[in-house]
Design a protein around this motif. Structure first.
Motif, mmCIF file in Angstrom:
data_model
loop_
_atom_site.group_PDB
_atom_site.id
_atom_site.type_symbol
_atom_site.label_atom_id
_atom_site.label_comp_id
_atom_site.label_asym_id
_atom_site.label_seq_id
_atom_site.Cartn_x
_atom_site.Cartn_y
_atom_site.Cartn_z
ATOM 1 N N ARG A 1 15.278 -5.878 2.424
ATOM 2 C CA ARG A 1 16.210 -4.941 1.797
ATOM 3 C C ARG A 1 15.895 -4.815 0.308
ATOM 4 N NH1 ARG A 1 21.306 -2.586 2.251
ATOM 5 N NH2 ARG A 1 21.469 -3.174 4.423
ATOM 6 N N ARG B 1 14.780 -1.157 -0.299
ATOM 7 C CA ARG B 1 15.869 -0.351 -0.838
ATOM 8 C C ARG B 1 15.922 -0.341 -2.355
ATOM 9 N NH1 ARG B 1 20.231 0.132 2.846
ATOM 10 N NH2 ARG B 1 19.262 1.149 4.623
ATOM 11 N N HIS B 2 15.539 -1.464 -2.948
ATOM 12 C CA HIS B 2 15.762 -1.574 -4.388
ATOM 13 C C HIS B 2 14.476 -1.487 -5.202
ATOM 14 C CE1 HIS B 2 20.015 -2.417 -3.900
ATOM 15 N NE2 HIS B 2 19.676 -3.158 -2.871
ATOM 16 N N PRO C 1 11.859 2.138 -4.050
ATOM 17 C CA PRO C 1 12.245 3.475 -4.516
ATOM 18 C C PRO C 1 12.218 3.606 -6.034
ATOM 19 C CG PRO C 1 13.903 2.570 -3.021
ATOM 20 C CD PRO C 1 12.933 1.483 -3.305
ATOM 21 N N ASN C 2 12.425 2.496 -6.742
ATOM 22 C CA ASN C 2 12.432 2.562 -8.192
ATOM 23 C C ASN C 2 11.062 2.316 -8.801
ATOM 24 O OD1 ASN C 2 15.332 2.949 -9.133
ATOM 25 N ND2 ASN C 2 15.534 1.379 -7.558
ATOM 26 N N PHE D 1 19.662 -4.926 -11.458
ATOM 27 C CA PHE D 1 20.226 -4.502 -10.167
ATOM 28 C C PHE D 1 19.519 -5.192 -9.003
ATOM 29 C CE2 PHE D 1 17.071 -1.166 -11.016
ATOM 30 C CZ PHE D 1 16.394 -1.108 -9.818
ATOM 31 N N LEU E 1 10.737 13.265 -10.455
ATOM 32 C CA LEU E 1 11.080 12.127 -9.614
ATOM 33 C C LEU E 1 12.179 11.268 -10.207
ATOM 34 C CD1 LEU E 1 7.615 10.991 -8.385
ATOM 35 C CD2 LEU E 1 9.581 11.461 -6.951
ATOM 36 N N ASP E 2 12.380 11.361 -11.505
ATOM 37 C CA ASP E 2 13.325 10.477 -12.168
ATOM 38 C C ASP E 2 14.697 11.150 -12.240
ATOM 39 O OD1 ASP E 2 14.759 8.868 -13.774
ATOM 40 O OD2 ASP E 2 13.083 8.416 -15.120
ATOM 41 N N PRO E 3 15.689 10.616 -11.507
ATOM 42 C CA PRO E 3 16.988 11.275 -11.502
ATOM 43 C C PRO E 3 17.591 11.386 -12.893
ATOM 44 C CG PRO E 3 17.045 9.238 -10.206
ATOM 45 C CD PRO E 3 15.647 9.433 -10.668
ATOM 46 N N LYS E 4 17.246 10.440 -13.784
ATOM 47 C CA LYS E 4 17.814 10.499 -15.132
ATOM 48 C C LYS E 4 17.253 11.688 -15.886
ATOM 49 C CE LYS E 4 18.136 5.619 -15.554
ATOM 50 N NZ LYS E 4 17.401 4.516 -16.132
ATOM 51 N N ALA F 1 21.502 -7.415 -6.320
ATOM 52 C CA ALA F 1 21.384 -7.278 -4.867
ATOM 53 C C ALA F 1 21.081 -8.628 -4.234
ATOM 54 C CB ALA F 1 20.291 -6.265 -4.526
#
Lengths: 310, 346
Positions: free
Chosen positions: A212, A216-217, A220-221, A199, A301-304, A203
């Motif tokens: 960016r 943004r990428h 945050p990850n 990803f 913290l991990d959305p998954k 981007a």
């Protein structure tokens, strides 16, 4: 972390929370709630947050009940045992241990929060730059940090204190400097791993600028491991502050500090064990709290993983 | 075909070499290492609105070609022109500006979406990058794009992990379309998906192309997938284009044994038909300086001439270009005379 956040950690069922199983996947209205539910699912996170909430409450409220109590000498109460008037007893100078503990918590928490914040503030940008900048710049940054890391933490802190003289602010600075390379390394490793994901390349192919991409990428990850590391470092910095104060290089008397209290109380350990036991248990509680939160944080913290916990 | 239209995207003699790291022993003996040539002087053009498929096995250089077109990797030599402008070595700012016209769809819809962005933010990002319209207009455009790619509105505020592979690839397509590009490079856009979902995504791509007349470079290893969607096809093998032509011609009259082998690997729709894929094995390594045909090590037609001089990409009566000495001699009859079917089982 703000007070309401910690208070919200109460594992009691939350008003308005949907019963488990009612969350349809992909439903935007329920998708916002799972972070709350994870708190109730992750036992270590919930326990840690409760512990820290108790510590924070003690640190905030107790000194307000008896302003100046932490340094007020009352000779008649010297080494008084725990009892009705003094919940946790008094030290050799007759100072109320509960009030001193609460004051000590304030200082310890301020030092650990401050030093970790300082390390994050310097370490994160350095780590990101090392991961995303030119290899030569990255190499330079990492070699300098390697030199810092080569010193044992306590020794490095002692050097800083020796340079600037003992004091609470110097202590904060010293611990912050010790932590900066640790944070920077974790940040760099996480950012390197994230930059390799497709990803980020996507981007870039879509025309995203360097900032960016990084903000943004990549960032945050990559923050998950950094935040976990920071939480664990908070626990270690409580211990480091206690150790430095214990050997007289940290907080200076009469200001109370957990390490200082341990140090001063060790002469009376046999006759009045509470003088040492109180600060020792106090350190244990706050360190345990931070460690548990650090463990549970990764999941939160991990959305998954958040989705799995749901 | 490409000669009739002004070309939108032109790749000329594009080459990519990867240096091979010399072993210590080789360094000591002073042996020089040839670089690995991933893309070998490839030339092709894409006309406005057409779909050019690039097919080939793994390692054929097709993805490297795509990455060079996208500017994710600098070519060793050769030029890429877009709309008549040389874009081979654009400075970063120029490259970013170009992404308004040149967009991308990635292979793996699981790792090509930022897990911490919501679907609407992902689709909106190209609009944000190019500062197109106000925030409200961008949100409106996101709705429009989700509608166009048949993404239900309820996914707007979801995260990628909450979506299935097919839905995620729809997000990828919507994102690529956001800025109204002229060309989309789609690198294996369906190979990570189930066959049933593949068909839906291919239909969607075809539909989108009908509506927007965007040109597409469709990179795939699967000739069967390519057949549904492409106007022309370029077959790549070991870094070279070995056949290039209109899709029907390549499918009905393949002019290169490699294409023939690839076609034989598509299972027939009718299970009663015989399915006899031709096994050609793995690429045979050849020195870069080798004068002959690079496919001859795996070719059942190879003759002496194939080892002596390189075949040129020559026009055939059927309308395509192919790179083969043998089929050049008998372009109309070689296919019927070919005994490959009997070799197929080896």
């Amino acid at each position: 972390m703000s007070v309401p956040d910690i208070l919200a950690a109460d594992p009691a069922p939350l008003p308005g929370a949907a019963p488990p199983g009612s969350a349809a996947p992909g439903d935007a209205t329920t998708a916002r709630r799972p972070w709350l539910r994870t708190l109730t699912h992750s036992r270590s996170l919930a326990t840690g947050l409760v512990l820290l909430a108790i510590v924070l409450l003690v640190a905030i409220i107790v000194p307000l009940l008896d302003p100046g109590g932490a340094t007020r000498l009352q000779a008649q109460d010297s080494l008084a045992g725990p009892g009705a008037g003094r919940l946790l007893g008094a030290d050799q100078l007759g100072r109320d241990l509960l009030t001193r503990l609460a004051e000590g918590y304030r200082i310890s928490l301020a030092v650990s929060l401050g030093s970790v914040a300082l390390a994050l503030l310097i370490g994160c940008p350095l780590g990101l730059l090392a991961a995303t900048g030119s290899p030569r710049l990255g190499g330079l940054i990492m070699r300098v940090l390697d030199v810092l890391m080569a010193f044992p933490a306590l020794l490095l802190a002692i050097v800083v204190v020796a340079l600037f003289g003992p004091g609470t602010l110097v202590l904060l600075l010293a611990i912050g400097i010790v932590y900066t390379p640790i944070i920077a390394r974790v940040m760099r490793a996480a950012a390197l791993e994230t930059s390799r994901q497709s990803f980020v390349e996507a981007a870039r192919a879509r025309g995203a600028s360097y900032w960016r991409l990084v903000l943004r990428h990549i960032t945050p990850n990559s923050l998950g491991p950094v935040i976990v590391q920071a939480t664990i470092l908070m626990a270690v910095s409580i211990l480091l502050e206690a150790a430095l104060s214990f050997i007289g290089l940290g907080v200076q008397p009469p200001t109370p500090s957990l390490g200082l209290m341990l140090s001063a109380g060790r002469d009376f350990m046999a006759s009045s064990p509470w003088v040492v036991a109180d600060p020792a248990v106090a350190i244990l509680l706050v360190v345990l709290g931070f460690t548990l939160v650090g463990d549970g944080m990764q999941e939160w913290l991990d959305p998954k993983k958040r989705a799995i916990a749901r | 075909m490409s000669d009739q239209h002004p070309e939108l995207l032109r790749v000329e003699a594009l080459r990519k070499e990867f240096p091979r790291h010399a072993s210590l022993a080789a360094k000591l003996t002073g042996a020089t290492h040839e670089p690995l040539v991933a893309v070998r002087d490839v030339s092709l053009g894409v006309a406005p609105g057409e779909t050019l498929a690039i097919v080939g096995e793994s390692g054929s250089g097709k993805s490297t070609l795509g990455r060079m077109i996208l500017g994710l990797m600098p070519p060793t030599s050769g030029t890429i022109t877009f709309d008549g402008r040389d874009i081979t070595a654009l400075p970063p700012a120029g490259r970013r500006a170009l992404t308004r016209d040149l967009q991308v769809i990635f292979q793996d819809p699981y790792s090509s979406l930022n897990p911490r962005q919501r679907i609407e933010d992902i689709i909106r990002e190209p609009l944000d990058i190019h500062r197109i319209g106000t925030l409200d207009q961008r949100r409106e455009r996101v709705r429009e794009l989700m509608d166009q790619t048949a993404l239900p509105d309820r996914y707007r505020r979801c995260y990628p992990h909450e979506l299935s592979g097919g839905l995620r690839q729809r997000v990828g397509i919507a994102t690529a379309l956001a800025v109204h590009p002229k060309v989309i490079v789609a690198d294996e856009p369906v190979s990570a998906l189930d066959v049933s979902v593949q068909a839906q995504i291919l239909d969607l791509l075809a539909e989108v192309q009908r509506q927007t007349s965007v040109a597409m470079v469709f990179i795939s290893h699967d000739l069967g997938v390519v057949q549904q969607i492409s106007d022309r096809v370029a077959v790549m093998c070991q870094g070279e284009i070995i056949e290039l032509g209109p899709i029907e011609d390549v499918y009905t009259h393949p002019q290169h044994p490699y294409t023939r082998a690839l076609l034989s690997a598509i299972p027939p729709a009718d299970p009663t038909q015989p399915y006899q894929p031709i096994a050609i094995g793995d690429p045979v390594p050849l020195s870069d300086a080798d004068p002959g045909c690079r496919f001859r090590g795996r070719c059942w037609l190879a003759e002496e001439v194939c080892a002596q001089q390189p075949p040129a990409l020559s026009p055939r009566p059927s309308g395509d270009l192919a790179r083969c000495h043998i089929t050049e001699r008998a372009p109309d009859t070689w296919f019927e005379a070919d005994q490959a079917i009997t070799i197929g089982g080896r």
